[in-house]
Design an enzyme around this catalytic site. Structure first.
Site, PDB file in Angstrom:
ATOM      1  N   HIS A 178      47.869  52.882  42.530  1.00 11.17           N
ATOM      2  CA  HIS A 178      46.785  52.523  43.294  1.00 11.17           C
ATOM      3  C   HIS A 178      46.978  51.098  43.877  1.00 11.17           C
ATOM      4  CE1 HIS A 178      42.886  52.938  45.178  1.00 11.17           C
ATOM      5  NE2 HIS A 178      42.347  53.480  44.279  1.00 11.17           N
ATOM      6  N   HIS A 181      41.915  49.982  48.241  1.00 10.46           N
ATOM      7  CA  HIS A 181      40.531  49.778  47.658  1.00 10.46           C
ATOM      8  C   HIS A 181      40.069  48.788  46.944  1.00 10.46           C
ATOM      9  CE1 HIS A 181      40.482  54.641  47.937  1.00 10.46           C
ATOM     10  NE2 HIS A 181      40.646  54.030  49.067  1.00 10.46           N
ATOM     11  N   TYR A 183      41.653  46.906  44.597  1.00 15.22           N
ATOM     12  CA  TYR A 183      41.977  46.857  43.389  1.00 15.22           C
ATOM     13  C   TYR A 183      43.280  45.917  43.147  1.00 15.22           C
ATOM     14  CZ  TYR A 183      38.814  50.612  42.731  1.00 15.22           C
ATOM     15  OH  TYR A 183      37.405  51.107  42.686  1.00 15.22           O
TER      16      TYR A 183
END
Length: 355
Positions: A178, A181, A183
């Site tokens: 990931h 977003h 992060y």
């Protein structure tokens, strides 16, 4: 049956997905103590397997305790968590579906409450923890994070590797890193959150260094034939931030490092206005696919069978990630197959009811 492109198989490495309608990662904030997945996750993810999807990705699953977005997120940093994931993986496989785990470190966005109890920071005295990031720049109203040292960066890279090894031991078919977003890996990429003056900041090569190192290290332990995905925010939707040209350039690099698919989302690094509408992120997947020559998935308000079919048939993406649509109807994929004249994959137990 018609020749639906959405319901044609897709082979990546040694894995062949039965169709291209996949379940996107969706946080549930329902883990047990210390990030262990529970029966909630078995039912939540298992229903999608029974609904005929080609791939299910778990919610963002942290590689360390301080990497969790909230105290209720799942993890894969210890063996107890791995033991909790194993029966979920086995059940999904029993339904003829593939499953992947999305690995994350939340960085400066960590230690927040569940959406239904507010989204504020949880102080360490109240069960939260101190956050960390590439630079001491706060996200919105959250506290200023600790600036990571190089040994700390190296430790987090090792955490991703350890989690990927556990994922392999659990039987997961896919690992997705990931890097979207807002992060941690995304925080390193964007100049809006990364203002380091060392080798992990500055120009494109510096800001992409941590992600490149994580990808390289994970690829060494993740089985060669098993797909490795990276979710990216293709644009920050903000002036002076990361944009689609950066994403295409990065995708070329990641492809050379062994990444098999770029999962194209957008936003999250700062609070900003995003022009949301049906399929609003699909053009980014199309640009990455064309510009980097890599397999892509599209996500974002894909809700209709004909819409999903058109995305695949037109070559804008190789797969679609479904979120709210499958929450509303866990059998969306099988219903879409019937609508498109393809072969649905209903469980045997449902055959009589649908006769």
């Amino acid at each position: 049956m018609s020749a639906s492109e959405l319901f044609s198989p897709l082979t990546i490495g040694d894995v062949t997905f039965s169709n291209r309608a996949w379940v996107s990662p969706m946080c549930q904030y329902s883990a047990g103590a210390d990030g262990v997945p529970l029966n909630w996750h078995l039912i939540h993810l298992g229903q999608f397997a029974m609904g005929g999807t080609g791939l299910i990705l778990t919610e963002a699953t942290s590689v360390s305790p301080e990497g969790r977005l909230s105290p209720h997120d799942t993890g894969l940093w210890n063996d107890e968590q791995a033991a909790g994931w194993k029966p979920i993986v086995d059940f999904v496989h029993e339904q003829g579906t593939h499953i992947g785990v999305q690995l994350v470190h939340s960085g400066r966005k960590a230690s927040t409450s569940t959406p239904w109890s507010g989204t504020g920071y949880i102080d360490p005295a109240e069960g939260g923890w101190s956050t960390l990031a590439p630079s001491p720049i706060a996200f919105s109203t959250l506290p200023e994070p600790h600036e990571l040292t190089i040994p700390e960066i190296e430790r987090i890279t090792g955490d991703f590797v350890s989690a990927a090894q556990r994922a392999l031991d659990c039987g997961f078919d896919v690992v997705e890193l990931h890097a979207a977003h807002g992060y941690l890996l995304n925080q390193f990429l964007s100049p809006l959150s990364n203002q380091r003056a060392d080798g992990y900041g500055g120009d494109f090569d510096g800001r992409t260094r941590m992600l490149r190192e994580v990808v390289t290290a994970v690829r060494e332990v993740w089985a060669p034939g098993r797909p490795l995905f990276v979710r990216v925010s293709a644009t920050d939707w903000a002036e002076g931030g990361w944009d689609i040209d950066d994403t295409v350039r990065l995708s070329v690099v990641l492809k050379d490092l062994g990444v098999d698919l770029i999962d194209c989302s957008t936003g999250g690094i700062v609070r900003t206005s995003i022009p949301i509408g049906a399929g609003y992120q699909v053009p980014f997947a199309a640009q990455v696919k064309a510009g980097a020559g890599i397999t892509t998935s599209a996500v974002g308000l894909i809700t209709d069978a004909t819409q999903a079919e058109t995305i695949i048939r037109s070559g804008q993406a190789d797969a679609v990630m479904l979120g709210r649509a499958v929450l509303r109807d866990p059998h969306w994929v099988n219903v879409a197959a019937e609508q498109l004249g393809a072969e649905p994959r209903w469980p045997n137990q449902y055959a009589a009811a649908r006769g």
